[in-house]
Design a protein around this motif. Structure first.
Motif, PDB file in Angstrom:
ATOM      1  N   MET A   1       0.840  -1.189   0.000  1.00  0.00           N
ATOM      2  CA  MET A   1       0.000   0.000   0.000  1.00  0.00           C
ATOM      3  C   MET A   1       0.880   1.246   0.000  1.00  0.00           C
ATOM      4  O   MET A   1       1.792   1.394   0.812  1.00  0.00           O
ATOM      5  N   ASP A  32       1.046  -0.493  11.190  1.00  0.00           N
ATOM      6  CA  ASP A  32      -0.372  -0.837  11.356  1.00  0.00           C
ATOM      7  C   ASP A  32      -1.072  -0.926  10.005  1.00  0.00           C
ATOM      8  O   ASP A  32      -1.939  -1.787   9.803  1.00  0.00           O
ATOM      9  N   ILE A  33      -0.692  -0.063   9.070  1.00  0.00           N
ATOM     10  CA  ILE A  33      -1.251  -0.135   7.713  1.00  0.00           C
ATOM     11  C   ILE A  33      -0.854  -1.453   7.060  1.00  0.00           C
ATOM     12  O   ILE A  33      -1.678  -2.140   6.446  1.00  0.00           O
ATOM     13  N   ASP A  34       0.414  -1.821   7.203  1.00  0.00           N
ATOM     14  CA  ASP A  34       0.901  -3.063   6.591  1.00  0.00           C
ATOM     15  C   ASP A  34       0.151  -4.288   7.111  1.00  0.00           C
ATOM     16  O   ASP A  34      -0.067  -5.254   6.371  1.00  0.00           O
ATOM     17  N   ARG A  35      -0.276  -4.241   8.375  1.00  0.00           N
ATOM     18  CA  ARG A  35      -0.960  -5.402   8.938  1.00  0.00           C
ATOM     19  C   ARG A  35      -2.488  -5.264   8.886  1.00  0.00           C
ATOM     20  O   ARG A  35      -3.203  -6.004   9.565  1.00  0.00           O
ATOM     21  N   HIS A  36      -2.960  -4.319   8.043  1.00  0.00           N
ATOM     22  CA  HIS A  36      -4.401  -4.140   7.819  1.00  0.00           C
ATOM     23  C   HIS A  36      -5.143  -3.758   9.102  1.00  0.00           C
ATOM     24  O   HIS A  36      -6.270  -4.210   9.343  1.00  0.00           O
ATOM     25  N   GLY A  37      -4.500  -2.893   9.905  1.00  0.00           N
ATOM     26  CA  GLY A  37      -5.107  -2.465  11.157  1.00  0.00           C
ATOM     27  C   GLY A  37      -6.043  -1.282  10.990  1.00  0.00           C
ATOM     28  O   GLY A  37      -6.390  -0.882   9.863  1.00  0.00           O
ATOM     29  N   ARG A  40      -5.394   1.602   8.414  1.00  0.00           N
ATOM     30  CA  ARG A  40      -5.744   1.334   7.016  1.00  0.00           C
ATOM     31  C   ARG A  40      -7.227   1.578   6.774  1.00  0.00           C
ATOM     32  O   ARG A  40      -7.627   2.136   5.743  1.00  0.00           O
ATOM     33  N   ARG A  41      -8.061   1.206   7.730  1.00  0.00           N
ATOM     34  CA  ARG A  41      -9.497   1.389   7.556  1.00  0.00           C
ATOM     35  C   ARG A  41      -9.888   2.869   7.601  1.00  0.00           C
ATOM     36  O   ARG A  41     -10.767   3.312   6.855  1.00  0.00           O
ATOM     37  N   SER A  44      -9.371   4.573   4.240  1.00  0.00           N
ATOM     38  CA  SER A  44     -10.102   4.022   3.104  1.00  0.00           C
ATOM     39  C   SER A  44     -10.577   5.138   2.171  1.00  0.00           C
ATOM     40  O   SER A  44     -11.208   6.098   2.604  1.00  0.00           O
ATOM     41  N   GLU A  47      -6.113   5.920  -0.117  1.00  0.00           N
ATOM     42  CA  GLU A  47      -4.899   5.106  -0.204  1.00  0.00           C
ATOM     43  C   GLU A  47      -3.920   5.609  -1.260  1.00  0.00           C
ATOM     44  O   GLU A  47      -2.701   5.497  -1.095  1.00  0.00           O
ATOM     45  N   ASP A 100      -9.586   3.281  15.823  1.00  0.00           N
ATOM     46  CA  ASP A 100     -10.550   2.193  15.776  1.00  0.00           C
ATOM     47  C   ASP A 100     -11.881   2.606  16.413  1.00  0.00           C
ATOM     48  O   ASP A 100     -12.950   2.250  15.917  1.00  0.00           O
TER      49      ASP A 100
END
Length: 321
Positions: A1, A32-37, A40-41, A44, A47, A100
């Protein structure tokens, strides 16, 4: 990403510019982005935003305003701007937990471009004015393009001290710039004040509003206390005399600019030229050149620039950086 790499690059820049907090935080968010945390959300739809749009700084500014508004819960304990102490092992998880928990609230500012109005840049403006020869030291008419909230239009009300202890500018000012500059010894300009000061910005921040003051503070990096103090001092000055800022593009503003006999017309801008589209740059440069053509000994034009790249010198007016 792409966002993860952009966050790491911004973290490197923050480290180089003295913000350990934001450097460590951005490295943690990239992971955290790399691990889809949650990071990343939250991002959205953004990106693939281009690097110059400052996505990482937009996210950081959005969360900082929640901290300043006391809406970030325990995360505030890690923000020096509100009396906290940065601690990466605990601060990064607390930041991610807020993303989150309050995703949509954070996203509200993601479309907003970061707007800092770094008061420290006034040292380049005033230093440039102090370099002017006596024949150009007349009443100053100051005009600034891309000026954000216009706080540097108040530069004649700041206090400056050089490395040798010489003082310049206003006494008892809430804005103290020390050391303001190094190198050549500069001589004071008795009575230096702006007879007129007007700026423009496509999206000016109104410093007389709570929202405007919040936005300016939110985009200051929380562990850079000197920058926060300078900003707060300038905001104090602006309450008594708000800067005059027009909602206008650079070229349109410049086309309305005139020269005046018996006064030194000063055009000033800092770290904004690169954000102008090429067409706007060319148009604005043409207007400046035309103003230079009309300048005379009794109605001079001075162009002061603080930009990442040096612009060319013309025979009509000087570019000082």
């Amino acid at each position: 990403m792409r966002a993860a790499e952009a966050f790491r690059q911004q973290g490197e820049a923050c480290a180089a510019l003295g913000s350990r907090m934001y450097a460590e935080l951005l490295y943690g968010l990239a992971h955290d982005i790399d691990r889809h945390g949650p990071t990343r959300r939250v991002l959205s739809g953004h990106e693939d935003d281009p690097g110059p749009s400052g996505l990482a700084l937009r996210l950081l500014g959005s969360v900082h305003r929640l901290v300043l508004e006391r809406r970030a819960g325990g995360l505030a304990a890690y923000y020096p701007s509100v009396g906290g102490h940065w601690n990466a092992p605990h601060g990064v998880p607390a930041f991610v937990a807020l993303l989150d928990r309050d995703r949509e609230t954070v996203r509200q500012w993601l479309d907003r471009p970061p707007q800092t109005n770094e008061v420290g840049r006034a040292t380049a403006l005033m230093g440039g004015l102090l370099h002017l020869p006596p024949r150009l030291r007349g009443p100053v008419r100051l005009f600034e393009i891309g000026c954000s909230a216009g706080l540097n239009l108040l530069a004649d009300r700041f206090s400056y001290v050089d490395t040798t202890g010489n003082r310049f500018g206003a006494d008892h000012s809430p804005v103290h710039l020390r050391p303001a500059w190094r190198g050549d010894h500069l001589t004071p300009w008795p009575g230096l004040a702006f007879a007129e000061a007007v700026g423009c910005d496509l999206n000016p921040i109104e410093v007389i509003t709570t929202e405007g003051r919040l936005a300016l503070t939110a985009y200051v990096w929380p562990d850079q206390r000197n920058r926060l103090e300078r900003l707060r001092g300038a905001l104090e000055l602006s309450r008594a005399s708000p800067p005059a800022v027009r909602r206008q593009g650079a070229a349109d503003f410049l086309e309305q600019l005139d020269l005046q006999d018996g006064a030194t017309t000063v055009l000033w801008h800092s770290v904004m030229w690169q954000y102008l589209p090429t067409e706007e740059q060319e148009r604005a440069a043409g207007v400046i050149e035309a103003l230079g053509e009309r300048a005379t000994d009794t109605a001079p034009l001075v162009h002061l620039v603080l930009e990442p790249t040096r612009r060319k010198r013309t025979r009509h007016h000087e570019f000082l950086a």
